[in-house]
Design a protein around this motif. Sequence first.
Motif, PDB file in Angstrom:
ATOM      1  N   THR A 656     -20.882  -6.373 -43.135  1.00 17.34           N
ATOM      2  CA  THR A 656     -22.308  -6.151 -42.884  1.00 17.34           C
ATOM      3  C   THR A 656     -22.828  -6.648 -43.503  1.00 17.34           C
ATOM      4  OG1 THR A 656     -20.921  -3.696 -44.230  1.00 17.34           O
ATOM      5  CG2 THR A 656     -24.132  -4.642 -44.697  1.00 17.34           C
ATOM      6  N   ARG A 657     -22.875  -8.149 -44.475  1.00 20.90           N
ATOM      7  CA  ARG A 657     -23.898  -8.965 -44.783  1.00 20.90           C
ATOM      8  C   ARG A 657     -23.624 -10.147 -43.866  1.00 20.90           C
ATOM      9  NH1 ARG A 657     -24.179 -14.308 -47.544  1.00 20.90           N
ATOM     10  NH2 ARG A 657     -21.737 -14.600 -47.502  1.00 20.90           N
ATOM     11  N   LEU A 658     -22.396 -10.466 -42.818  1.00 20.33           N
ATOM     12  CA  LEU A 658     -23.009 -10.999 -41.722  1.00 20.33           C
ATOM     13  C   LEU A 658     -23.886 -10.508 -40.626  1.00 20.33           C
ATOM     14  CD1 LEU A 658     -21.434 -13.327 -40.237  1.00 20.33           C
ATOM     15  CD2 LEU A 658     -19.891 -12.088 -39.220  1.00 20.33           C
ATOM     16  N   HIS A 659     -23.779  -9.188 -40.370  1.00 23.80           N
ATOM     17  CA  HIS A 659     -24.633  -8.438 -39.772  1.00 23.80           C
ATOM     18  C   HIS A 659     -26.270  -9.065 -39.870  1.00 23.80           C
ATOM     19  CE1 HIS A 659     -22.150  -6.558 -36.538  1.00 23.80           C
ATOM     20  NE2 HIS A 659     -21.141  -6.063 -38.054  1.00 23.80           N
ATOM     21  N   GLU A 660     -26.239  -8.461 -41.856  1.00 20.29           N
ATOM     22  CA  GLU A 660     -27.563  -8.575 -41.826  1.00 20.29           C
ATOM     23  C   GLU A 660     -27.832 -10.001 -41.756  1.00 20.29           C
ATOM     24  OE1 GLU A 660     -27.221  -7.354 -46.036  1.00 20.29           O
ATOM     25  OE2 GLU A 660     -27.395  -5.366 -45.679  1.00 20.29           O
ATOM     26  N   VAL A 661     -27.162 -11.401 -42.193  1.00 23.33           N
ATOM     27  CA  VAL A 661     -27.281 -12.780 -41.891  1.00 23.33           C
ATOM     28  C   VAL A 661     -27.629 -13.132 -40.541  1.00 23.33           C
ATOM     29  CG1 VAL A 661     -27.094 -14.882 -42.545  1.00 23.33           C
ATOM     30  CG2 VAL A 661     -26.151 -13.556 -43.824  1.00 23.33           C
ATOM     31  N   ASP A 662     -26.975 -12.880 -39.754  1.00 28.20           N
ATOM     32  CA  ASP A 662     -26.794 -13.034 -38.052  1.00 28.20           C
ATOM     33  C   ASP A 662     -26.564 -12.089 -36.719  1.00 28.20           C
ATOM     34  OD1 ASP A 662     -26.292 -14.615 -35.873  1.00 28.20           O
ATOM     35  OD2 ASP A 662     -23.967 -14.924 -36.988  1.00 28.20           O
ATOM     36  N   PRO A 663     -27.352 -11.441 -37.058  1.00 34.84           N
ATOM     37  CA  PRO A 663     -27.860  -9.733 -36.208  1.00 34.84           C
ATOM     38  C   PRO A 663     -27.206  -9.925 -34.714  1.00 34.84           C
ATOM     39  CG  PRO A 663     -30.137 -10.108 -37.029  1.00 34.84           C
ATOM     40  CD  PRO A 663     -29.247 -11.852 -37.739  1.00 34.84           C
ATOM     41  N   ASP A 664     -27.511 -11.220 -33.970  1.00 35.73           N
ATOM     42  CA  ASP A 664     -27.149 -11.382 -33.039  1.00 35.73           C
ATOM     43  C   ASP A 664     -26.468 -12.665 -33.068  1.00 35.73           C
ATOM     44  OD1 ASP A 664     -30.366 -10.217 -31.801  1.00 35.73           O
ATOM     45  OD2 ASP A 664     -31.065 -11.644 -32.864  1.00 35.73           O
ATOM     46  N   ASN A 665     -25.341 -12.170 -33.520  1.00 38.12           N
ATOM     47  CA  ASN A 665     -24.766 -13.340 -33.344  1.00 38.12           C
ATOM     48  C   ASN A 665     -24.337 -14.523 -33.006  1.00 38.12           C
ATOM     49  OD1 ASN A 665     -21.271 -13.432 -34.092  1.00 38.12           O
ATOM     50  ND2 ASN A 665     -20.808 -12.809 -31.670  1.00 38.12           N
ATOM     51  N   ALA A 666     -25.235 -15.429 -33.257  1.00 42.27           N
ATOM     52  CA  ALA A 666     -25.545 -16.725 -32.967  1.00 42.27           C
ATOM     53  C   ALA A 666     -24.605 -17.807 -33.722  1.00 42.27           C
ATOM     54  CB  ALA A 666     -27.068 -16.946 -33.718  1.00 42.27           C
ATOM     55  N   LEU A 667     -24.045 -17.455 -34.612  1.00 42.86           N
ATOM     56  CA  LEU A 667     -23.248 -17.593 -35.362  1.00 42.86           C
ATOM     57  C   LEU A 667     -21.443 -17.436 -34.782  1.00 42.86           C
ATOM     58  CD1 LEU A 667     -23.877 -17.636 -39.243  1.00 42.86           C
ATOM     59  CD2 LEU A 667     -23.569 -19.334 -37.627  1.00 42.86           C
TER      60      LEU A 667
END
Length: 870
Positions: A656-667
């Motif tokens: 969940t936290r990855l989605h919150e920080v990087d919702p567009d999957n830029a990482l």
Amino acid sequence: MPRLLPLFVVCCLSGAVLIADDSPATTPPLSFERDIRPLLQAACSHCHGEEEELSGGLDVRLRRFLVRGGDSGAAIVPERSAESLLVQRIRDREMPPPEAGKPLSEQQIALLARWIDLGAPTLSDEPEELPRGLVITQADREWWAFRPVVRPGVPVVKHADRVRTPIDAFVLEKLESQGFSLSDEADRRTLLRRASFDLTGLPPSVEELEAFENDSRTDAWERVIDRLLDSPRFGERWASHWLDVAGYADSEGVTAVDPERKWAWKYRDYVVRSFNDNKPFDQFVREQLAGDELLPPPYENLTPEQIDQLTATGFLRLVPDGTMSNEVEASVARNQVVADTLEVVGSALLGMTVQCAQCHEHRYDPIPQADYYRLRAVFEPALNWKAWRPPAQRLVTLYTDADRSAAAELEKEALAVLARRTTRQNEFIEEVFQQEIAKVPDDEREVVAAARNTAEKDRSAEQKKLMQKYPSVNVSAGSLYLYNSKAAAELKAMADEAEAIRKRKPKEEFVRALTEPAGTEPPPTFLFARGDHDQPKEQVVPASLSVLEHLGPTAIPADDPELPTSGRRLAFARQLTEGRHPLLTRVTVNRLWLHLVGRGIVTTPADFGRLGAAPSHPELLDWLADEFVRTGWDQKRMIKLIMLSSVYRQSLASETRLHEVDPDNALFGSATLKRLDAESLRDAVLAVSGRLNDRMYGEPVPVMADLVGQWVIGIENLDAGRPGATVDMQGEEFRRSIYVQVRRSRPLAVLETFDRPRMEPNCDCRNASTVSTQSLMLMNGTFVLEQSEQFADRVLGLAHDDLDGQIAWAWKIALSRDPTDSERADARQFLEEQRAELTARAGKNDDPARQALASLCQILLGSNEFLYLD
């Protein structure tokens, strides 16, 4: 999200989020060159620096000019923005004037004021004076896209166990800096489905899935990639990506008539072959820009390799072309073709919006207007608007001397048959005439014969009366069948024999190429005032972008003495592909990454300028660009390298936290959910239904309007005497979408609905919308309904009357997996209820069991799981 959720409730989010560290320690100080000059260049420089006369006497191109000011005094007072006239005028919306462009935003005005309050700092000393026009500074050359490609070192990361290729290390470094790692690896079913669509645009077969799931060898995944790369379907899939940026179409566009391009498909086939043959990308580019200059004219008796080189120049013949129409002024139409061609070259190969400098200096990027016309001078010897050759005059025949000799021999043979036929025909006519003249009374026989043997125009009035009295004696080739059917049949057989001989002649085909008249003086190229061809200014010489001068020469020889042509395009192509060009390599590997991972390292693949997105992983981009050149511009190798990485093999993120920080999957911390593009969706439906025709190459499959005005595949049968009648296409209608005619005015409905672009002039990045018409197409479209029935027939052929077997096969074929217990129970209940309902209202020719199964198959074809790749 449930796997079988209907399309109409799916919501796709788009946009780009750049994950960056904005802490004061990493934010560079404000400067004129990096922060202020781009704002003023976009909004003010046109009137205050680029024109020969300065508006208000003010030049905004240097900090010292702003302090010096213009007719109204100093434009800025360092450290005192409140007293600076420039800020006041901009805040009062006096500058720029409404007709000059968009005003600065509040954030931009605040940035300008803060820079002034800091003392209006610059990065370096400024010159005392500047020549009029756009000036390219060192700061411009330091823009990330214009820097030389330098191979970075592979970073050391904590999660070294996830590093399969250097790609993983670059991505992990960013993820770990944010406290993340890569997502878990996807299961084999997901990986195979992803790879099959990415590399071939088709779903995996049941047999391929079972083979991969049961392959325990350590290189099983690599074997899958190699198999797919070796498939002829690979070239068809990846050619479609290139045809987008090239702007491929089978018609000229521009006018309502939209004339067809009969031979454009040869270029499409060239691209398919090039990808299947893994043609080095540098060679691919050189052939498309200057294939005609790689072989000596006249273009006769060409080898297959030479035909490819000539065909490749079709890349420069794809833009809309209205030069054959009387609806568009000739000079306007011609110059528009040249302008559109430069736009395609700029977006496809340079990743720059060079077309924005056609009328004035580029507002955001360091591309002077003169650069645009210097680049135009590269192409004008072949696209000379003052000595224009319309499309029909640019075709190059592929007929060889051997073809002509063979055709002459066959024509001689056919003529001999026809000569014998003429002799027999005259004999038959004479026989019939003798029979008929014998029926004429003796006293009139001689004069009737004389009348018959007199040409109709020379007959006297008396002779004409005799022929009316005895019409049967006027036997001719056209009426012979009325008297002697056997003779007529014999003559027809001889005519058919001659026709059959003529059909054996080698077919004359053509190439829609771009060629430059050999031995002619290259035309002069002028800069057009405000882009108006009727206002030529100074003459320019051919060159590429001057902002790249720090990396090597950008000038291009005006006339190569070693070539019969000017050689300008070949010199430009060699400049691009010599290995050091910072744009072509970055643009190319970014596109490869985009098509495989679902998101580009640069999310604006055709704009690497200031209005484009910055690269999320600049070191990775440069490593890939350098690796691409080092390994011989090998696209298949680069694709395989990306697919072998742990990055490519990830599952969809569940943290969940990855989605919150990087919702567009830029990482790139997980897989990217991708919807099938239009062609893959149509082709996948045909593959699942079992109707896909895999014949490659050749003339495009035609389109026509159906009874409701939609463009569908088909040929209207004009002889049937009823509306909507079509010609039997013998299965050609089920060929892959890449072979369907791309008519600018007639977009195939099933493809356009799912965002197949119209080429105006090209498409640098596909859109993936979610709109109601897509759901309607899947629920009510004739194509989907018919293929659902074919899918049901395929399932029935495998499972017969076994209901559970039908469900299992339907899931395996469409979704590459077995149904869950819940799905099996729901599907069984659905089939039983549908059968009962359909049986209750069935006619004598209905098959309720088949209809129910077809409905279930349609549900699968419209499910999210079928339409999306995870």
